[in-house]
Enzyme design. Sequence first.
Site, PDB file in Angstrom:
ATOM      1  N   LYS A  44       0.832  -1.207   0.000  1.00 27.44           N
ATOM      2  CA  LYS A  44       0.000   0.000   0.000  1.00 27.44           C
ATOM      3  C   LYS A  44       0.862   1.250   0.000  1.00 27.44           C
ATOM      4  O   LYS A  44       2.051   1.220   0.330  1.00 27.44           O
ATOM      5  CB  LYS A  44      -0.945   0.020   1.211  1.00 27.44           C
ATOM      6  CG  LYS A  44      -0.243   0.082   2.584  1.00 27.44           C
ATOM      7  CD  LYS A  44       0.158   1.483   3.025  1.00 27.44           C
ATOM      8  CE  LYS A  44       0.889   1.453   4.363  1.00 27.44           C
ATOM      9  NZ  LYS A  44       1.584   2.732   4.668  1.00 27.44           N
ATOM     10  N   ALA A  88       9.731  -0.342   4.750  1.00 23.40           N
ATOM     11  CA  ALA A  88       9.715   0.687   3.708  1.00 23.40           C
ATOM     12  C   ALA A  88       8.484   1.580   3.719  1.00 23.40           C
ATOM     13  O   ALA A  88       8.335   2.443   2.862  1.00 23.40           O
ATOM     14  CB  ALA A  88       9.825   0.012   2.336  1.00 23.40           C
ATOM     15  N   ASP A 119      -2.152  -1.973  10.798  1.00 23.06           N
ATOM     16  CA  ASP A 119      -2.368  -1.951   9.351  1.00 23.06           C
ATOM     17  C   ASP A 119      -2.975  -3.241   8.812  1.00 23.06           C
ATOM     18  O   ASP A 119      -3.391  -3.295   7.659  1.00 23.06           O
ATOM     19  CB  ASP A 119      -1.048  -1.692   8.607  1.00 23.06           C
ATOM     20  CG  ASP A 119      -0.657  -0.221   8.586  1.00 23.06           C
ATOM     21  OD1 ASP A 119      -1.519   0.628   8.904  1.00 23.06           O
ATOM     22  OD2 ASP A 119       0.501   0.075   8.233  1.00 23.06           O
TER      23      ASP A 119
END
Length: 289
Positions: free
Chosen positions: A10, A97, A136
Amino acid sequence: MEISLNAYGKINLGLDVVRKREDGYHEVKMIMQTVQLYDRLTFCDTKEGSIVIESNSDVLPATEDNIIYKACELVRSTYGITRGVKVSLDKRIPVAAGMAGGSTDAAAAFVAMNKLFDLGLTEGELMKLGVRIGADVPYCIMQGTALSEGIGEILTGIAPMPDCYIAIAKPPVSVSTKWVYQNLKASELERHPDIDGMVAALERGDLRGVTDRMENVLETVTIPEYPEIEQIKNIMIDKGAMNALMSGSGPTVFGVFEDKDMAQEAVCCLTDMKLVQQACVVMPYNRER
């Protein structure tokens, strides 16, 4: 039985931190978008009552510390499953990341365990399990374009991002999400992204209205420590991006382009300059429901 799934990464089109709560968590308001960059996971149930993880990545643990292991074990312990599971991970999303690479693998594990052991859980039930592993994870189970609030667990599906080309570029550094939030001074933020305006732009299918509002308050922490993030953003814009932004806590940068060739040129330029460790061009991903 064997199940193979794509676990999509995402980006954050907009990321605001509203406040730091008394319990230490940060209250956020952000827009998440799934992209067509994914890890590939294969799950097999086994007679042995153990969880085994194999991976092509040498930086991820294949132990109980692995988020995939934690997701599988949570399902097993919650539903009294005695059989084991073997997981093979083909890692493609950059690690540490800001692209939810770990969370999306955990999400795939919840979906796969549900199917492997015929548990009959709804997506909503899987999402409630997922938040116990990470904030998440529920979004990564849901996928698509979503407004995320609370600590990230309050999700509202919104109109999908218009078709475009997204250049993804990760510099050769890794950033700890925990470190970023620990160093964020939420009460001192001078600017806040126009998240509501971005939602309205998405409803109109107005890509320019989206890109003009792209903003991430976590850049105030990450960019001073890693100025190459700002450099990558500027190069993408110079190469024709409508806008560029750091995703999540970074360090990955994405640029939104209307033209695929321009996006590819930006990636080639960044690669030639040795500013990136991983780079590619993808499109938004919204699965049919």
